[in-house]
Scaffold this active site. Sequence first.
Site, PDB file in Angstrom:
ATOM      1  N   ASP A 141     -27.134 -11.022   9.873  1.00  0.00           N
ATOM      2  CA  ASP A 141     -28.119 -12.021  10.269  1.00  0.00           C
ATOM      3  C   ASP A 141     -28.554 -11.787  11.713  1.00  0.00           C
ATOM      4  O   ASP A 141     -27.740 -11.834  12.631  1.00  0.00           O
ATOM      5  CB  ASP A 141     -27.481 -13.403  10.108  1.00  0.00           C
ATOM      6  CG  ASP A 141     -28.495 -14.509  10.285  1.00  0.00           C
ATOM      7  OD1 ASP A 141     -29.550 -14.426   9.652  1.00  0.00           O
ATOM      8  OD2 ASP A 141     -28.230 -15.435  11.054  1.00  0.00           O
ATOM      9  N   THR A 185     -35.407 -13.796  11.180  1.00  0.00           N
ATOM     10  CA  THR A 185     -35.017 -13.632  12.580  1.00  0.00           C
ATOM     11  C   THR A 185     -34.986 -12.165  12.992  1.00  0.00           C
ATOM     12  O   THR A 185     -35.347 -11.833  14.114  1.00  0.00           O
ATOM     13  CB  THR A 185     -33.649 -14.278  12.866  1.00  0.00           C
ATOM     14  OG1 THR A 185     -32.654 -13.701  12.013  1.00  0.00           O
ATOM     15  CG2 THR A 185     -33.691 -15.777  12.611  1.00  0.00           C
ATOM     16  N   THR A 186     -34.560 -11.301  12.071  1.00  0.00           N
ATOM     17  CA  THR A 186     -34.541  -9.875  12.408  1.00  0.00           C
ATOM     18  C   THR A 186     -35.970  -9.354  12.511  1.00  0.00           C
ATOM     19  O   THR A 186     -36.325  -8.664  13.475  1.00  0.00           O
ATOM     20  CB  THR A 186     -33.781  -9.071  11.340  1.00  0.00           C
ATOM     21  OG1 THR A 186     -32.550  -9.724  11.063  1.00  0.00           O
ATOM     22  CG2 THR A 186     -33.497  -7.662  11.817  1.00  0.00           C
ATOM     23  N   ASP A 202     -30.118 -19.578   5.625  1.00  0.00           N
ATOM     24  CA  ASP A 202     -31.452 -18.975   5.601  1.00  0.00           C
ATOM     25  C   ASP A 202     -32.201 -19.449   4.366  1.00  0.00           C
ATOM     26  O   ASP A 202     -33.378 -19.809   4.412  1.00  0.00           O
ATOM     27  CB  ASP A 202     -31.361 -17.438   5.536  1.00  0.00           C
ATOM     28  CG  ASP A 202     -30.924 -16.823   6.864  1.00  0.00           C
ATOM     29  OD1 ASP A 202     -30.565 -17.587   7.777  1.00  0.00           O
ATOM     30  OD2 ASP A 202     -30.935 -15.589   6.974  1.00  0.00           O
TER      31      ASP A 202
END
Length: 563
Positions: free
Chosen positions: A66, A99-100, A391
Amino acid sequence: MAQQQMGNQPLIVLSEDSQRTSGKDAQSMNITAGKAVTEAVRTTLGPKGMDKMLVDSTGNVVVTNDGVTLLREMDIDHPAANMIVEVSETQEDEVGDGTTSAVVVAGELLKRAEELIEQDIHASTLAQGYRQAAEQAREELEEIAVDVDADDEEILTQIAATAMTGKGAENAKDQLASLVVDAVQAVADEEGIDTDNVAVEKVVGGSIDESELVEGVIVDKERVSENMPYFVEDANVAIVDDALEVKETEIDTEVSVTDPDQLEEFLQREEAQLQEMVDQLVEVGVDAVFVDGGIDDMAQHFLAQEGILAVRRVKDSDAGQIARATGATAVSSVSDITEDDLGFAGNVAQQDVAGDQRIFIEDVEDAKSVTLILRGGTEHVIDEIDRAIEDSLGVVRTTIEDGKVLAGGGAPEVELSLALRDYADSVGGREQLAVEAFADALEVIPRTLAENAGLDPIDSLVELRSAHDGGNAAAGLDAYTGDTIDMAEEGVYEPLRVKTQAIESATEAAVMLLRIDDVIAAGDLKGGQVDDDDDDDMPAGGPGGMGGGMGGMGGMGGMGGAM
Ligand code: ADP
Ligand code: MG
């Protein structure tokens, strides 16, 4: 130490300890720091992304895929690098997923900017072009987005599953995805969706596919006395924000007992008070009571006699969940309780979960508060599944709120990239170069998805572009086969907001960093190191300082690569 000439007198405006990096050096330092952050996370992107193991100074281990978790755990202390970390944090807060991607796009925007700066394009021009491109990108995305009904279980489940792809939850993702959708739908109410009302109970032992959703609340406690019933059905539930004890202040505890009668009387008085409290509960018809404070032994005895199930020292957060689930109102004193304060649950029962006793409050009319019991082989496994679930909860919530989704697998980025190249022609001037750079930068997503899947990124991109040229806006990369496929048909969907937010935050962060031409730091400015082992804090403020900074960054890139 910075000096300015004023007449013959040098005017010293900064303290001895301050460091200053200016002009292109500052830009280059910030860009390098930003890119380094990206390098550290990019190999985790997508279904075939790898995990990273992080060990903190106390030896705690986190294994994760994550983006935001990684960056948080890495303890990054370079100010510019931190601005990129903030991109992932905003993404986490706003949507919960992507987020990545957001960080990878930000890093690529910086990288492309660096190339243009070398060609003497001014940073302000770049910033302007990037902003224009981002605005155009948002419009294009809205156009290709697909409408989804809030009760379209099929697409919601696909969205929930896509968010879990490539995480520790992979094997059981379909089953977990439907639990996630049920959970989010259960807690939705007129005021919206607060995923905090989905409690996650992690249980070590058993396998992931034994995870289940309890429409109600689970309290990590046992009933206070063995003599109480294991379960009560059709239960009136009370929440008491007080203790079921005799308050010391109400009784003169200083009473010195000189004769046995006095002691007897003292105890009787106490007993009578406790009896009165329990009578009060019985009178309004309580079957299960959750108490904030302690419960006196004698009160326990009376409660058990009445067949009431009681739990003591209930956490405020649990009490809140119980209130929401059952409709009970917490009372601050037992003597105030009325029937109106009671909630209802079809079943309140003590059950064994992997060897631990828990109280389940189930069969509530309209749950509004649910508990997901996550099972897994080890603590690290469950922690990572928990992050995947978070997520997943986020994307389902976002989809229900916005009602718009996009096919994934790099499809939106390739589509955008083509559209922005067209748009660039209409922009003209030097900004056009920035818009083109922005278009190229977005392709970092499909490229990285391909790289992480062990595919040739150039071949993959060529194929994707031609599919999009041919009019298939949903053409994406099947990371498992390497083929270009229709992601919508495959059911790989993400909320529109995952993409719009990522592009917005990434652009803002990149623009902010690009516009900085002076870094003045009070004290040492570390070169964006991610660990504290590297203590070669070289003086900055000149070429030597930059060298030290870069050394730190190099170490970071190496760390990313080694993991
Ligand atoms: P992020 O933190 O950005 O969400 P992930 O590691 O979850 O990073 O990867 C997200 C990317 O993986 C998205 O571009 C998404 O479309 C893509 N993706 C997810 N599932 C699939 C799939 N089955 N096939 C191809 N790409 C996928
Ligand atoms: Mg994701």
